[in-house]
Design a protein around this motif. Sequence first.
Motif, mmCIF file in Angstrom:
data_model
loop_
_atom_site.group_PDB
_atom_site.id
_atom_site.type_symbol
_atom_site.label_atom_id
_atom_site.label_comp_id
_atom_site.label_asym_id
_atom_site.label_seq_id
_atom_site.Cartn_x
_atom_site.Cartn_y
_atom_site.Cartn_z
ATOM 1 N N ILE A 293 0.839 -1.212 0.000
ATOM 2 C CA ILE A 293 0.000 0.000 0.000
ATOM 3 C C ILE A 293 0.861 1.243 0.000
ATOM 4 N N LEU A 294 1.909 1.252 0.807
ATOM 5 C CA LEU A 294 2.788 2.419 0.913
ATOM 6 C C LEU A 294 3.473 2.718 -0.426
ATOM 7 N N ILE A 295 4.030 1.696 -1.038
ATOM 8 C CA ILE A 295 4.728 1.903 -2.320
ATOM 9 C C ILE A 295 3.739 2.352 -3.397
ATOM 10 N N ASN A 296 2.536 1.773 -3.379
ATOM 11 C CA ASN A 296 1.512 2.168 -4.348
ATOM 12 C C ASN A 296 1.114 3.632 -4.161
ATOM 13 N N MET A 297 1.019 4.074 -2.898
ATOM 14 C CA MET A 297 0.695 5.469 -2.600
ATOM 15 C C MET A 297 1.800 6.405 -3.067
ATOM 16 N N LEU A 298 3.040 5.999 -2.861
ATOM 17 C CA LEU A 298 4.172 6.819 -3.292
ATOM 18 C C LEU A 298 4.205 6.940 -4.817
ATOM 19 N N MET A 299 3.876 5.844 -5.502
ATOM 20 C CA MET A 299 3.862 5.877 -6.962
ATOM 21 C C MET A 299 2.752 6.792 -7.468
ATOM 22 N N LEU A 300 1.565 6.698 -6.886
ATOM 23 C CA LEU A 300 0.450 7.536 -7.299
ATOM 24 C C LEU A 300 0.740 9.009 -7.034
ATOM 25 N N ALA A 301 1.418 9.297 -5.923
ATOM 26 C CA ALA A 301 1.775 10.683 -5.620
ATOM 27 C C ALA A 301 2.648 11.269 -6.728
ATOM 28 N N GLY A 302 3.575 10.459 -7.238
ATOM 29 C CA GLY A 302 4.428 10.928 -8.326
ATOM 30 C C GLY A 302 3.632 11.205 -9.596
ATOM 31 N N ILE A 303 2.664 10.337 -9.903
ATOM 32 C CA ILE A 303 1.814 10.526 -11.082
ATOM 33 C C ILE A 303 1.028 11.827 -10.966
ATOM 34 N N LEU A 304 0.443 12.070 -9.779
ATOM 35 C CA LEU A 304 -0.385 13.252 -9.573
ATOM 36 C C LEU A 304 0.440 14.529 -9.558
ATOM 37 N N CYS A 305 1.639 14.454 -8.975
ATOM 38 C CA CYS A 305 2.484 15.644 -8.849
ATOM 39 C C CYS A 305 2.963 16.161 -10.204
ATOM 40 N N ARG A 306 2.939 15.327 -11.223
ATOM 41 C CA ARG A 306 3.307 15.831 -12.543
ATOM 42 C C ARG A 306 2.081 16.112 -13.411
ATOM 43 N N MET A 307 0.948 15.513 -13.048
ATOM 44 C CA MET A 307 -0.274 15.718 -13.830
ATOM 45 C C MET A 307 -0.775 17.160 -13.741
ATOM 46 N N VAL A 308 -0.795 17.729 -12.527
ATOM 47 C CA VAL A 308 -1.348 19.074 -12.323
ATOM 48 C C VAL A 308 -0.536 20.153 -13.043
ATOM 49 N N PRO A 309 0.802 20.250 -12.815
ATOM 50 C CA PRO A 309 1.555 21.295 -13.530
ATOM 51 C C PRO A 309 1.554 21.112 -15.039
ATOM 52 N N ALA A 310 1.575 19.866 -15.509
ATOM 53 C CA ALA A 310 1.565 19.626 -16.954
ATOM 54 C C ALA A 310 0.252 20.097 -17.576
ATOM 55 N N THR A 311 -0.867 19.771 -16.939
ATOM 56 C CA THR A 311 -2.174 20.176 -17.464
ATOM 57 C C THR A 311 -2.316 21.688 -17.456
ATOM 58 N N ALA A 312 -1.860 22.329 -16.374
ATOM 59 C CA ALA A 312 -1.945 23.793 -16.295
ATOM 60 C C ALA A 312 -1.094 24.458 -17.373
ATOM 61 N N LEU A 313 0.094 23.929 -17.626
ATOM 62 C CA LEU A 313 0.968 24.495 -18.658
ATOM 63 C C LEU A 313 0.338 24.366 -20.046
ATOM 64 N N ILE A 314 -0.120 23.189 -20.368
ATOM 65 C CA ILE A 314 -0.652 22.949 -21.709
ATOM 66 C C ILE A 314 -1.925 23.753 -21.952
ATOM 67 N N SER A 315 -2.716 23.980 -20.895
ATOM 68 C CA SER A 315 -3.958 24.748 -21.052
ATOM 69 C C SER A 315 -3.690 26.203 -21.421
ATOM 70 N N ALA A 316 -2.464 26.689 -21.189
ATOM 71 C CA ALA A 316 -2.129 28.087 -21.471
ATOM 72 C C ALA A 316 -1.684 28.307 -22.912
ATOM 73 N N VAL A 317 -1.521 27.241 -23.679
ATOM 74 C CA VAL A 317 -0.996 27.366 -25.045
ATOM 75 C C VAL A 317 -2.006 27.968 -26.025
ATOM 76 N N PRO A 318 -3.265 27.485 -26.084
ATOM 77 C CA PRO A 318 -4.177 27.960 -27.136
ATOM 78 C C PRO A 318 -4.771 29.342 -26.864
ATOM 79 N N GLU A 319 -5.152 30.032 -27.945
ATOM 80 C CA GLU A 319 -5.913 31.263 -27.840
ATOM 81 C C GLU A 319 -7.375 30.904 -27.576
ATOM 82 N N MET A 320 -8.144 31.872 -27.026
ATOM 83 C CA MET A 320 -9.519 31.573 -26.633
ATOM 84 C C MET A 320 -10.351 31.039 -27.794
ATOM 85 N N GLN A 321 -10.191 31.635 -28.990
ATOM 86 C CA GLN A 321 -11.016 31.219 -30.127
ATOM 87 C C GLN A 321 -10.677 29.822 -30.636
#
Length: 400
Positions: A293-321
């Motif tokens: 359980i501990l190792i699985n939690m540590l692995m998921l934390a790594g997945i989530l910690c890169r998901m949020v900044p990556a999604t926020a960065l990519i969302s800033a690329v397109p223009e509104m239209q």
Amino acid sequence: MLALTQFTVILDFMVMSPLGDMLMKSMKITPDHFGIVVAAYAFSAGISGLLTAGFADKFDRKKLLIFFYGGFILGTLACGLATTYPMLVAARIITGLFGGVIGSVSMAIITDIFPLEMRGRVMGYMQMGFGASQVLGIPISLYIANHWGWESPFFMVVILAAAIMALVVFRLPSVTAHLALQQDRGVVEHLLHTVKKKNYRIAFMATALLSVGGFMMMPFGSAFAINNLHVTKEQLPLLFTFSGCMSLLVMPMIGKIADKVDKFALYSVASLYLMIVVVVYTNLAPHPLWMIILINMLMLAGILCRMVPATALISAVPEMQDRGAFMSINASLQQIAGGLAAVLSGQIVTQKDSFSPLQHYDTVGWVVVAFSMLSILLLGRVSKVIKAKTAATKATAFSA
């Protein structure tokens, strides 16, 4: 409300992993066939996103959300009613055609409403649907699946989604600001216009690479835990519950951090950390449950910690239209790349019989490491694009 829709869509997709071992035994299908079941959703979602991209910016985003969410509910119902392997594959294709677009429509709504400076926190809140699906959805799904069969979790999702649909219809306001910026382009022309932009293509490639890791490991998560780590079916809900609790704690925290530090730096550190944990987990032998359980939690934390900044960065690329089209294409490539990853994983992983340990799961871990390294390089280019765009905007505002 968007987080609630995400909760049901993510739960419908994520529940395939914990049900994997049960499905393979019940329908007597091999790992490569199960990889096709998972990939069927991803491929159909990818195709649907590409078909949607041309007209995604030409309608009220609320109406698009209602249309695709309704189709998703019908597809999920078909999954629960499937009695054979071909029927299940067909049902997953239908679910993917509609469910795969919902995330991109939600992302377009968020990007229209919230500025980049707040988007990390918003993304963290939205991604809590991922954690909630693991804390509440997956354990409950496994519990009812153990008592009433693997079909029952899909019926549960249908009931939840129907209630959320009513909430969206009556409470979500229309999102139409982008319509005032539209140019008189045809559907195909608007799609090609979006694809032709170099900065957009860089972001598309970064997203595709980012998705590969999760899709490669996900299909065989429960089968690996049960057959290799000797986790019992009764203990499996506990494994997902603790991982989900980690998600609920990490997501909002990472969202706030992502708004205060360089998002690419945060992504890079999280990716390097994830590579280490993935190699450890995929080479794991049977251990006490608390350690797994501990190792699985540590692995998921790594997945989530890169998901949020990556999604926020990519969302800033397109223009509104272009946001609707951009988000649709982006989600499509993500799903298609994930589908290819699921098929590849199914070809790598082998199993002598339904009760034997999975073989070559460690190879999947090393492939995930390789793609993670490539994703750092691509997201670095995305970060440079956004910084140049921000600097140009400030210079224009200053001169004005």
